[in-house]
Design a protein around this motif. Structure first.
Motif, short mmCIF file in Angstrom:
data_model
loop_
_atom_site.label_atom_id
_atom_site.label_comp_id
_atom_site.label_asym_id
_atom_site.label_seq_id
_atom_site.Cartn_x
_atom_site.Cartn_y
_atom_site.Cartn_z
N GLN A 10 0.84 -1.21 0.00
CA GLN A 10 0.00 0.00 0.00
C GLN A 10 0.87 1.26 0.00
N GLU A 11 1.90 1.24 0.87
CA GLU A 11 2.81 2.39 0.96
C GLU A 11 3.48 2.67 -0.38
N ARG A 12 3.80 1.60 -1.09
CA ARG A 12 4.51 1.76 -2.37
C ARG A 12 3.56 1.92 -3.56
N GLY A 13 2.28 1.97 -3.27
CA GLY A 13 1.30 2.16 -4.34
C GLY A 13 1.16 0.94 -5.24
N ILE A 14 1.45 -0.24 -4.70
CA ILE A 14 1.33 -1.47 -5.50
C ILE A 14 -0.07 -2.06 -5.28
N GLU A 15 -0.74 -2.32 -6.39
CA GLU A 15 -2.10 -2.85 -6.30
C GLU A 15 -2.05 -4.35 -5.98
N PHE A 16 -2.92 -4.80 -5.10
CA PHE A 16 -2.93 -6.23 -4.76
C PHE A 16 -4.34 -6.68 -4.41
N ASP A 17 -4.56 -8.00 -4.48
CA ASP A 17 -5.79 -8.57 -3.93
C ASP A 17 -5.46 -9.91 -3.27
N VAL A 18 -6.47 -10.50 -2.64
CA VAL A 18 -6.26 -11.72 -1.86
C VAL A 18 -7.24 -12.80 -2.30
N THR A 19 -6.74 -13.99 -2.51
CA THR A 19 -7.58 -15.15 -2.81
C THR A 19 -7.48 -16.12 -1.64
N PRO A 20 -8.60 -16.45 -1.01
CA PRO A 20 -8.51 -17.31 0.18
C PRO A 20 -8.11 -18.74 -0.16
N GLY A 21 -7.81 -19.50 0.89
CA GLY A 21 -7.43 -20.90 0.69
C GLY A 21 -8.02 -21.77 1.79
N VAL A 22 -7.92 -23.06 1.62
CA VAL A 22 -8.41 -24.00 2.64
C VAL A 22 -7.36 -24.08 3.75
N SER A 23 -7.72 -23.62 4.93
CA SER A 23 -6.76 -23.64 6.03
C SER A 23 -6.54 -25.06 6.55
N SER A 24 -5.39 -25.26 7.19
CA SER A 24 -5.07 -26.61 7.65
C SER A 24 -6.00 -27.08 8.78
N PHE A 25 -6.63 -26.13 9.50
CA PHE A 25 -7.54 -26.62 10.56
C PHE A 25 -8.78 -27.26 9.93
N LEU A 26 -9.09 -26.84 8.70
CA LEU A 26 -10.22 -27.44 7.99
C LEU A 26 -9.81 -28.76 7.35
#
Ligand code: SAH
Length: 255
Positions: free
Chosen positions: A97-113
């Motif tokens: 964010q500080e560097r002005g880089i665009e990003f997004d997040v794709t969730p995953g199956v956590s190990s507790f699941l």
């Protein structure tokens, strides 16, 4: 553009369709090599630049990302399980964010699941517990005192304890002093979902430390504790969801 992607717990089939698609399009892939199953890198383009972040410092990771951005390349930052759980992504997102880089997040199956699937277990049994606590024992990374295992365990909910199998003797002590009996069921799942490597140990608080020692499990394992693990059918209430006495938005009661 940077895509932070949850790789899932280990089995390459457990990445999401979106995660796999992004991975197959990425020019640069930075994966958390200490935990991500490298078999998942089969989805990458042959010409993709691949970095193992286990050998990198924070600034090096940011440097690779910044160079890729300047060159107009697409980067996937691949984390194990779901990135929101002990993924250390907040500091990376802040830096982007500080560097002005665009990003997004794709969730995953956590190990507790994945562990629940391996154990063929529901964590939220009516009449037993309706709460799952995800936590870890304080080690090199401290845990705030208000959420120490001793305090959390007093609720007798289902507990999924990450990053702590090497501290199992201390975990056991905390659970006992919180009021769990030594006969309380506990499971340790090593490499949940990893093809050919998954190992399930089921025991009680007074047996598990030895079981884990004998199996030589020191890492990549999750601890699951709670009464859900050994309640008999008679002890539980049937869920209202499929009960003939219970109406909901999609179904009228038969009574
Ligand atoms: N983001 C990850 C957790 C990373 S912290 C997730 O959502 O699963 C690393 C800890 O996760 C390990 O110490 C271990 O407790 C747990 N872990 C990760 N992968 C695992 C697996 N396949 N089986 C069992 N535990 C695992």
């Amino acid at each position: 553009m940077v895509h932070i992607v949850g790789a899932g717990p280990g089995d390459p089939e457990l990445i999401t369709i979106r995660g796999q698609k992004l991975l197959s399009e990425a020019d640069v892939v930075i994966y958390a090599g200490s935990l991500v199953n490298e078999a998942i890198l089969q989805f990458c383009k042959p010409e993709a630049e691949i970095y193992n972040s286990a050998q990198m410092m924070f600034e090096e990771i940011m440097h690779v990302i910044s160079l890729a951005e300047r060159a107009g390349k697409m980067t996937v930052r691949l984390h194990t399980g779901d990135p929101s759980i002990y993924g250390a992504i907040q500091e990376q997102m802040d830096a982007m964010q500080e560097r002005g880089i665009e990003f997004d997040v794709t969730p995953g199956v956590s190990s507790f699941l994945a562990a629940a699937a391996a154990l063929k277990q529901e964590y939220t049994l009516p009449g037993i517990s309706q709460t799952v606590i995800i936590t870890r024992r304080g080690g090199r990374t401290p845990v705030p005192d208000s959420e120490s295992l001793k305090k959390l365990a007093q609720h007798q909910t289902t507990l999924c304890i990450f990053l702590s199998v090497n501290l199992l003797a201390e975990v056991k002590q905390d659970l006992l002093s919180a009021g769990f009996k030594s006969s309380t069921p506990i499971a340790v799942v090593y490499k949940a979902s990893w093809p050919g490597e998954e190992l399930i140990l089921r025991g009680r608080l007074d047996t598990i430390v030895n079981q884990v020692k004998e199996a030589k499990i020191e890492r990549t394992a999750i601890i699951i504790v709670g009464h859900c693990l050994n309640t008999k059918k008679e002890d539980r209430q049937m869920s209202n969801l499929y009960s003939p006495r219970f109406s909901h938005m999609f179904r009228q009661s038969n009574f």
